[in-house]
Design a protein around this motif. Sequence first.
Motif, PDB file in Angstrom:
ATOM      1  N   GLY A 297       0.802  -1.216   0.000  1.00 11.84           N
ATOM      2  CA  GLY A 297       0.000   0.000   0.000  1.00 11.84           C
ATOM      3  C   GLY A 297       0.832   1.262   0.000  1.00 11.84           C
ATOM      4  O   GLY A 297       0.480   2.254   0.640  1.00 11.84           O
ATOM      5  N   THR A 298       1.926   1.247  -0.763  1.00 12.81           N
ATOM      6  CA  THR A 298       2.877   2.362  -0.737  1.00 12.81           C
ATOM      7  C   THR A 298       2.227   3.686  -1.116  1.00 12.81           C
ATOM      8  O   THR A 298       2.467   4.718  -0.479  1.00 12.81           O
TER       9      THR A 298
ATOM     10  N   LEU B  39      -0.715   4.626  -0.682  1.00 13.98           N
ATOM     11  CA  LEU B  39      -1.700   5.054   0.315  1.00 13.98           C
ATOM     12  C   LEU B  39      -1.085   5.336   1.680  1.00 13.98           C
ATOM     13  O   LEU B  39      -1.802   5.640   2.617  1.00 13.98           O
ATOM     14  N   ARG B  40       0.243   5.237   1.776  1.00 15.02           N
ATOM     15  CA  ARG B  40       0.874   5.285   3.084  1.00 15.02           C
ATOM     16  C   ARG B  40       0.540   6.557   3.859  1.00 15.02           C
ATOM     17  O   ARG B  40       0.371   6.529   5.082  1.00 15.02           O
ATOM     18  N   THR B  41       0.423   7.696   3.186  1.00 18.98           N
ATOM     19  CA  THR B  41       0.131   8.948   3.885  1.00 18.98           C
ATOM     20  C   THR B  41      -1.279   8.955   4.464  1.00 18.98           C
ATOM     21  O   THR B  41      -1.565   9.710   5.391  1.00 18.98           O
ATOM     22  N   VAL B  42      -2.152   8.098   3.938  1.00 16.60           N
ATOM     23  CA  VAL B  42      -3.549   8.068   4.373  1.00 16.60           C
ATOM     24  C   VAL B  42      -3.805   6.953   5.382  1.00 16.60           C
ATOM     25  O   VAL B  42      -4.453   7.159   6.411  1.00 16.60           O
ATOM     26  N   ILE B  43      -3.275   5.752   5.096  1.00 16.14           N
ATOM     27  CA  ILE B  43      -3.621   4.591   5.924  1.00 16.14           C
ATOM     28  C   ILE B  43      -2.542   4.249   6.948  1.00 16.14           C
ATOM     29  O   ILE B  43      -2.734   3.352   7.772  1.00 16.14           O
ATOM     30  N   LYS B  44      -1.401   4.953   6.900  1.00 15.59           N
ATOM     31  CA  LYS B  44      -0.298   4.719   7.842  1.00 15.59           C
ATOM     32  C   LYS B  44       0.169   3.266   7.755  1.00 15.59           C
ATOM     33  O   LYS B  44       0.548   2.808   6.703  1.00 15.59           O
ATOM     34  N   ASP B  45       0.107   2.514   8.881  1.00 12.59           N
ATOM     35  CA  ASP B  45       0.597   1.135   8.857  1.00 12.59           C
ATOM     36  C   ASP B  45      -0.543   0.119   8.750  1.00 12.59           C
ATOM     37  O   ASP B  45      -0.364  -1.064   9.036  1.00 12.59           O
ATOM     38  N   THR B  46      -1.716   0.576   8.314  1.00 10.63           N
ATOM     39  CA  THR B  46      -2.848  -0.337   8.153  1.00 10.63           C
ATOM     40  C   THR B  46      -2.671  -1.189   6.902  1.00 10.63           C
ATOM     41  O   THR B  46      -2.206  -0.706   5.868  1.00 10.63           O
TER      42      THR B  46
ATOM     43  N   ASP C 291      -7.811  -5.227  -3.239  1.00  8.66           N
ATOM     44  CA  ASP C 291      -7.989  -3.780  -3.154  1.00  8.66           C
ATOM     45  C   ASP C 291      -8.892  -3.232  -4.260  1.00  8.66           C
ATOM     46  O   ASP C 291      -8.853  -2.046  -4.574  1.00  8.66           O
ATOM     47  N   THR C 292      -9.719  -4.097  -4.850  1.00 10.29           N
ATOM     48  CA  THR C 292     -10.599  -3.680  -5.936  1.00 10.29           C
ATOM     49  C   THR C 292     -12.028  -4.108  -5.637  1.00 10.29           C
ATOM     50  O   THR C 292     -12.272  -5.261  -5.284  1.00 10.29           O
ATOM     51  N   PHE C 293     -12.967  -3.152  -5.792  1.00  7.76           N
ATOM     52  CA  PHE C 293     -14.370  -3.459  -5.588  1.00  7.76           C
ATOM     53  C   PHE C 293     -15.058  -3.650  -6.937  1.00  7.76           C
ATOM     54  O   PHE C 293     -14.982  -2.791  -7.819  1.00  7.76           O
ATOM     55  N   LEU C 294     -15.751  -4.789  -7.079  1.00  8.16           N
ATOM     56  CA  LEU C 294     -16.483  -5.127  -8.297  1.00  8.16           C
ATOM     57  C   LEU C 294     -17.840  -5.693  -7.914  1.00  8.16           C
ATOM     58  O   LEU C 294     -18.037  -6.190  -6.811  1.00  8.16           O
ATOM     59  N   ASP C 295     -18.778  -5.642  -8.860  1.00 10.34           N
ATOM     60  CA  ASP C 295     -20.057  -6.329  -8.657  1.00 10.34           C
ATOM     61  C   ASP C 295     -19.818  -7.838  -8.635  1.00 10.34           C
ATOM     62  O   ASP C 295     -18.858  -8.337  -9.234  1.00 10.34           O
ATOM     63  N   SER C 296     -20.727  -8.554  -8.009  1.00 10.17           N
ATOM     64  CA  SER C 296     -20.604 -10.015  -7.952  1.00 10.17           C
ATOM     65  C   SER C 296     -20.623 -10.641  -9.341  1.00 10.17           C
ATOM     66  O   SER C 296     -20.078 -11.733  -9.537  1.00 10.17           O
ATOM     67  N   SER C 297     -21.199  -9.950 -10.323  1.00 15.12           N
ATOM     68  CA  SER C 297     -21.250 -10.497 -11.683  1.00 15.12           C
ATOM     69  C   SER C 297     -19.861 -10.717 -12.267  1.00 15.12           C
ATOM     70  O   SER C 297     -19.670 -11.617 -13.098  1.00 15.12           O
ATOM     71  N   ALA C 298     -18.883  -9.931 -11.838  1.00 18.61           N
ATOM     72  CA  ALA C 298     -17.510 -10.117 -12.331  1.00 18.61           C
ATOM     73  C   ALA C 298     -16.986 -11.485 -11.920  1.00 18.61           C
ATOM     74  O   ALA C 298     -16.334 -12.185 -12.702  1.00 18.61           O
TER      75      ALA C 298
ATOM     76  N   ASP D 249     -10.637   0.653  -7.923  1.00 13.07           N
ATOM     77  CA  ASP D 249      -9.345   0.264  -7.374  1.00 13.07           C
ATOM     78  C   ASP D 249      -8.975   1.319  -6.337  1.00 13.07           C
ATOM     79  O   ASP D 249      -8.802   2.489  -6.676  1.00 13.07           O
ATOM     80  N   ILE D 250      -8.876   0.934  -5.065  1.00 16.02           N
ATOM     81  CA  ILE D 250      -8.641   1.915  -3.997  1.00 16.02           C
ATOM     82  C   ILE D 250      -7.155   2.169  -3.765  1.00 16.02           C
ATOM     83  O   ILE D 250      -6.757   2.615  -2.690  1.00 16.02           O
ATOM     84  N   GLY D 251      -6.328   1.923  -4.773  1.00 13.62           N
ATOM     85  CA  GLY D 251      -4.882   1.985  -4.596  1.00 13.62           C
ATOM     86  C   GLY D 251      -4.278   3.366  -4.458  1.00 13.62           C
ATOM     87  O   GLY D 251      -3.082   3.486  -4.163  1.00 13.62           O
ATOM     88  N   THR D 252      -5.053   4.437  -4.655  1.00 11.24           N
ATOM     89  CA  THR D 252      -4.533   5.793  -4.484  1.00 11.24           C
ATOM     90  C   THR D 252      -5.446   6.551  -3.522  1.00 11.24           C
ATOM     91  O   THR D 252      -6.628   6.208  -3.373  1.00 11.24           O
ATOM     92  N   PRO D 253      -4.929   7.598  -2.865  1.00 16.93           N
ATOM     93  CA  PRO D 253      -5.782   8.374  -1.959  1.00 16.93           C
ATOM     94  C   PRO D 253      -7.037   8.914  -2.639  1.00 16.93           C
ATOM     95  O   PRO D 253      -8.124   8.888  -2.046  1.00 16.93           O
ATOM     96  N   ASP D 254      -6.909   9.390  -3.876  1.00 11.37           N
ATOM     97  CA  ASP D 254      -8.075   9.939  -4.574  1.00 11.37           C
ATOM     98  C   ASP D 254      -9.141   8.873  -4.820  1.00 11.37           C
ATOM     99  O   ASP D 254     -10.335   9.118  -4.619  1.00 11.37           O
TER     100      ASP D 254
END
Length: 230
Positions: free
Chosen positions: A11-12, A14-21, A109-116, A211-216
Amino acid sequence: MHAYILCGGFGTRLRTVIKDTQKAVVDIHGRPFLALVLRQLREAGVSRGVLCAHYRADQLAALLPSLEAESGLALQLVVEETPLGTGGAVLNALLQVPPGGRYLVINADTFLDSSAYRLASAAENEVLVGVQVEDRSRYGSLCCSVQGEILGFEEKGQVGSGWVSAGVYGFSADALAGMPITSCSMEHDLLPSLIRQHLLYICEYRGAFVDIGTPDSLNAFKSDLLGSAV
């Protein structure tokens, strides 16, 4: 059906947002992100989830009972002693927890509908779920034949719309059999091996893709998609 869930990322970005989570369990209005993913897997008919982890695997271990109870999935944690990359993590988990039939591999780290997940489960071939995006510059885009065979990947930075990987793969039980367990990448090592054998096809998916891989993108998911998507 088993789903092997890749939770090993550091999670490099996102490090500024999630810290060590651990990125997979980042808080989404009081729930771990992974809980939302597991719910979609359950709706798609998956019965067992195998969490492939290294970085902050302790956080996943602590949440395992509650994640299992909420999702209704049987969950198992496979921890790598040293980081094996996305490819090595899958090969290691397949050895530790054999699938017993067709299985899925997904990014945590990716949200998709169950259909995927249903698409990948129901396919007869080795498949990658692809989604069309307006701006593919952030992703490696897909090169496919008219028959849907995946011919290769284009590097990140390509301009314009196109098909990209949604981070979901469906494999037959022996698709990756015999590959040595070593540090390697899913996209740079395992998938190209299938492509060279003309075995990998695209499943076209047109639902939610976050994809939640970036702060935005994480903030967008929290503020814009939570109510309608979950």
